[in-house]
Design an enzyme around this catalytic site. Structure first.
Site, PDB file in Angstrom:
ATOM      1  N   PHE A  76     -20.603 -27.793  61.003  1.00  0.00           N
ATOM      2  CA  PHE A  76     -21.811 -28.139  60.253  1.00  0.00           C
ATOM      3  C   PHE A  76     -21.381 -28.202  58.792  1.00  0.00           C
ATOM      4  O   PHE A  76     -20.444 -27.497  58.397  1.00  0.00           O
ATOM      5  CB  PHE A  76     -22.886 -27.058  60.412  1.00  0.00           C
ATOM      6  CG  PHE A  76     -23.768 -27.255  61.616  1.00  0.00           C
ATOM      7  CD1 PHE A  76     -23.286 -27.007  62.889  1.00  0.00           C
ATOM      8  CD2 PHE A  76     -25.079 -27.681  61.466  1.00  0.00           C
ATOM      9  CE1 PHE A  76     -24.093 -27.187  64.009  1.00  0.00           C
ATOM     10  CE2 PHE A  76     -25.902 -27.864  62.573  1.00  0.00           C
ATOM     11  CZ  PHE A  76     -25.416 -27.620  63.846  1.00  0.00           C
TER      12      PHE A  76
ATOM     13  N   ASN B 145     -25.978 -14.370  53.411  1.00  0.00           N
ATOM     14  CA  ASN B 145     -26.619 -15.653  53.081  1.00  0.00           C
ATOM     15  C   ASN B 145     -27.886 -15.809  53.900  1.00  0.00           C
ATOM     16  O   ASN B 145     -28.254 -14.938  54.680  1.00  0.00           O
ATOM     17  CB  ASN B 145     -25.639 -16.814  53.269  1.00  0.00           C
ATOM     18  CG  ASN B 145     -25.185 -16.947  54.703  1.00  0.00           C
ATOM     19  OD1 ASN B 145     -25.996 -17.192  55.585  1.00  0.00           O
ATOM     20  ND2 ASN B 145     -23.883 -16.767  54.946  1.00  0.00           N
TER      21      ASN B 145
HETATM   22  O1  PMT Z   1     -29.241 -20.337  60.827  1.00  0.00           O
HETATM   23  P1  PMT Z   1     -30.391 -21.223  60.404  1.00  0.00           P
HETATM   24  O2  PMT Z   1     -31.400 -20.474  59.565  1.00  0.00           O
HETATM   25  O3  PMT Z   1     -31.024 -21.935  61.563  1.00  0.00           O
HETATM   26  O4  PMT Z   1     -29.787 -22.343  59.436  1.00  0.00           O
HETATM   27  C1  PMT Z   1     -28.900 -23.263  59.964  1.00  0.00           C
HETATM   28  C2  PMT Z   1     -27.741 -23.588  59.003  1.00  0.00           C
HETATM   29  C3  PMT Z   1     -28.290 -24.360  57.812  1.00  0.00           C
HETATM   30  C4  PMT Z   1     -27.040 -22.312  58.525  1.00  0.00           C
HETATM   31  C5  PMT Z   1     -26.728 -24.464  59.833  1.00  0.00           C
HETATM   32  O5  PMT Z   1     -27.345 -25.644  60.227  1.00  0.00           O
HETATM   33  C6  PMT Z   1     -25.465 -24.776  59.037  1.00  0.00           C
HETATM   34  O6  PMT Z   1     -25.403 -25.661  58.215  1.00  0.00           O
HETATM   35  N1  PMT Z   1     -24.392 -23.988  59.305  1.00  0.00           N
HETATM   36  C7  PMT Z   1     -23.100 -24.082  58.591  1.00  0.00           C
HETATM   37  C8  PMT Z   1     -23.205 -23.439  57.240  1.00  0.00           C
HETATM   38  C9  PMT Z   1     -21.910 -23.492  56.476  1.00  0.00           C
HETATM   39  O7  PMT Z   1     -21.233 -22.512  56.414  1.00  0.00           O
HETATM   40  O8  PMT Z   1     -21.587 -24.682  56.025  1.00  0.00           O
HETATM   41  P2  PMT Z   1     -20.270 -24.982  55.097  1.00  0.00           P
HETATM   42  O9  PMT Z   1     -20.484 -26.369  54.645  1.00  0.00           O
HETATM   43  O10 PMT Z   1     -20.124 -23.916  54.060  1.00  0.00           O
HETATM   44  O11 PMT Z   1     -19.068 -24.869  56.124  1.00  0.00           O
HETATM   45  C10 PMT Z   1     -18.597 -25.982  56.869  1.00  0.00           C
HETATM   46  C11 PMT Z   1     -18.178 -25.539  58.245  1.00  0.00           C
HETATM   47  O12 PMT Z   1     -17.071 -24.641  58.118  1.00  0.00           O
HETATM   48  C12 PMT Z   1     -19.233 -24.832  59.044  1.00  0.00           C
HETATM   49  O13 PMT Z   1     -19.201 -25.280  60.378  1.00  0.00           O
HETATM   50  C13 PMT Z   1     -18.838 -23.365  58.964  1.00  0.00           C
HETATM   51  O14 PMT Z   1     -19.187 -22.654  60.158  1.00  0.00           O
HETATM   52  C14 PMT Z   1     -17.332 -23.452  58.822  1.00  0.00           C
HETATM   53  N2  PMT Z   1     -16.732 -22.362  58.034  1.00  0.00           N
HETATM   54  C15 PMT Z   1     -17.203 -22.061  56.790  1.00  0.00           C
HETATM   55  C16 PMT Z   1     -16.602 -21.056  56.059  1.00  0.00           C
HETATM   56  C17 PMT Z   1     -15.520 -20.346  56.624  1.00  0.00           C
HETATM   57  N3  PMT Z   1     -14.938 -19.353  55.952  1.00  0.00           N
HETATM   58  N4  PMT Z   1     -15.072 -20.660  57.841  1.00  0.00           N
HETATM   59  C18 PMT Z   1     -15.654 -21.671  58.558  1.00  0.00           C
HETATM   60  O15 PMT Z   1     -15.228 -21.980  59.677  1.00  0.00           O
END
Ligand code: PMT
Length: 416
Positions: A337, A218
């Site tokens: 996040f 990604n």
């Molecule tokens: O890296 P940059 O270019 O600076 O960009 C920053 C960012 C936009 C990537 C960052 O700010 C951000 O949003 N990171 C989280 C991205 C994400 O995976 O979001 P999500 O809404 O899909 O997941 C929610 C949360 O669950 C996140 O904290 C993620 O780390 C966590 N997660 C997601 C999938 C997974 N299989 N396990 C997780 O723990």
């Protein structure tokens, strides 16, 4: 590289770039302390530089609350080299004439070490014979100058007078540092609420192999996570940074830097780090939700894949939902996040409930003022009761400092 840099910031619009310079210097291994004139503080707050450097900022010779740590001689003697960036025409004039009428000019006069000046001013002010004579005086005394460059000036013209970019100033500092004796800095970081806390930060994407040359990835660059780790280190925390595959300099002062490839490896690193004890977990990584059902041992041949290639994907473990609960302690504060496009806040609140998080930082990198990579970014802090704080769009290193402040305040029930 080690060494102590006293960064003096005077009052021009380029003062905001001094924040990046402070961070770049730290990333290059220098310890940084700052001094700011009154005019510089109209452009950037000393709190920002205090948070970035983890050290008090020298601002006022006479002000209340100035500890002996801000004694001008002590700061001047601490430094291995002084950098003045930006240096206004007024400050260049004062420096050339040995005037010491505020904290910064006094510190400069009291500094026995090499000095590097990065002028920044209007083109006419730069070309004025008085400024040129002042610069010549400084050079004759062994002061080093970098820039100014040409480009857009705050007054709207394109001409000479623009402060050199932080990267150029960093290079000039490194060149100068290579010629002098540098000392390590044993000063403990400013004690604040983050000092001594055990913080785990995840950053970057995960990379899920399709075959030895292809992967599902990604757009995360790791900038947000690395900025959070750097801000927590500067605030005195013990930071473990778990990073997906990105090519970034490790922030100075990390306790541990674990590099992982795919979501499974990230899950294992998070679990092991939590087992070691953790006060705050900040999950900024963009963990891939799916991975190829099988990863081929050899490169898949295009001709054998046909005109339409269907790739089976299977779910990856959700680290926050399925791994963290078994490894966190009751006291660990868990921050996720939420990367959403559209109704960011509602979706973030749903994720907070589903993953049983303490806080979520909602963000939408497709919005103006936000983005992947080393850009400005905007986040909204959400707790179980709703929106706690909406940030401005800020460069990620500064945004990270504000995020830590707001998380700390929110933890104690103080809202926006
Ligand atoms: O890296 P940059 O270019 O600076 O960009 C920053 C960012 C936009 C990537 C960052 O700010 C951000 O949003 N990171 C989280 C991205 C994400 O995976 O979001 P999500 O809404 O899909 O997941 C929610 C949360 O669950 C996140 O904290 C993620 O780390 C966590 N997660 C997601 C999938 C997974 N299989 N396990 C997780 O723990």
């Amino acid at each position: 590289m080690q060494g102590r840099v006293l960064l003096m910031i005077t009052g021009g619009i380029a003062a905001y770039k001094a924040c990046f310079l402070a961070r770049l210097l730290q990333q290059a291994g220098f310890s940084v302390r700052c001094a700011m004139t009154d005019a510089a503080q109209k452009f950037v707050g000393p709190v920002t530089l205090r948070a970035l450097t983890g050290q008090p900022v020298a601002t006022d010779l006479w002000g209340e609350g100035q500890s002996e740590a801000l004694d001008h001689v002590e700061y001047a003697l601490w430094a291995d080299l002084v950098v003045v960036a930006p240096a206004t025409a007024n400050f260049v004039a004062k420096a050339a004439h040995g005037i010491a009428d505020d904290m910064v000019s006094t510190l400069l006069l009291a500094s026995p070490c090499p000095v590097l000046v990065a002028p920044a001013m209007n083109d006419n002010m730069w070309r004025h014979p008085a400024t040129q004579a002042n610069c010549a005086t400084l050079r004759e005394r062994g002061v080093h100058l970098v820039g100014p460059g040409s480009g857009w000036l705050a007054c709207g013209t394109v001409d000479e007078g623009r402060m050199s970019e932080p990267e150029e100033i960093l290079q000039a500092v490194k060149d100068l540092a290579a010629t002098i004796e540098l000392r390590p800095d044993e000063t403990p970081s400013l004690s604040g609420p983050w000092a001594g806390r055990r913080v785990i930060v995840t950053a970057g994407p995960t990379q899920e192999a399709i075959d030895p040359v292809r992967a599902v990835v990604n757009r995360s660059s790791g900038a947000m996570g690395y900025a959070l780790a750097a801000a927590a280190c500067a605030a005195g925390a013990e930071v473990t940074l778990i990073s997906g595959p990105v090519d970034r300099l490790a922030p100075r002062g990390l306790k541990q830097h674990l590099k992982v490839g795919n979501a499974q490896e990230m899950a294992e690193a998070v679990a092991a780090s939590l087992d070691g004890g953790c006060d705050w977990l900040l999950m900024a990584a963009a963990v891939a939700d799916f991975r190829p059902a099988t990863a081929a041992d050899a490169k898949l041949k295009k001709n054998e894949l046909g005109e339409t290639w269907r790739l089976d994907l299977v779910r990856n473990p959700d680290i926050l939902k399925e791994i963290v609960p078994d490894h966190r302690s009751d006291d660990t504060v868990v921050v996720g996040f939420a990367l959403e496009t559209g109704d960011v806040v509602n979706a973030a609140q749903a994720k907070l409930q589903e993953k049983k998080l303490d806080f979520v930082l909602a963000n939408d990198p497709t919005q103006a003022g936000s983005g992947f990579g080393d850009t400005a970014h905007q986040v909204t802090l959400v707790d179980p009761d709703g929106v706690v704080w909406e940030s401005e769009s800020l460069p990620k290193p500064l945004l990270a400092v504000h995020i830590l402040d707001r998380l700390e305040a929110a933890r104690h029930g103080a809202g926006a």
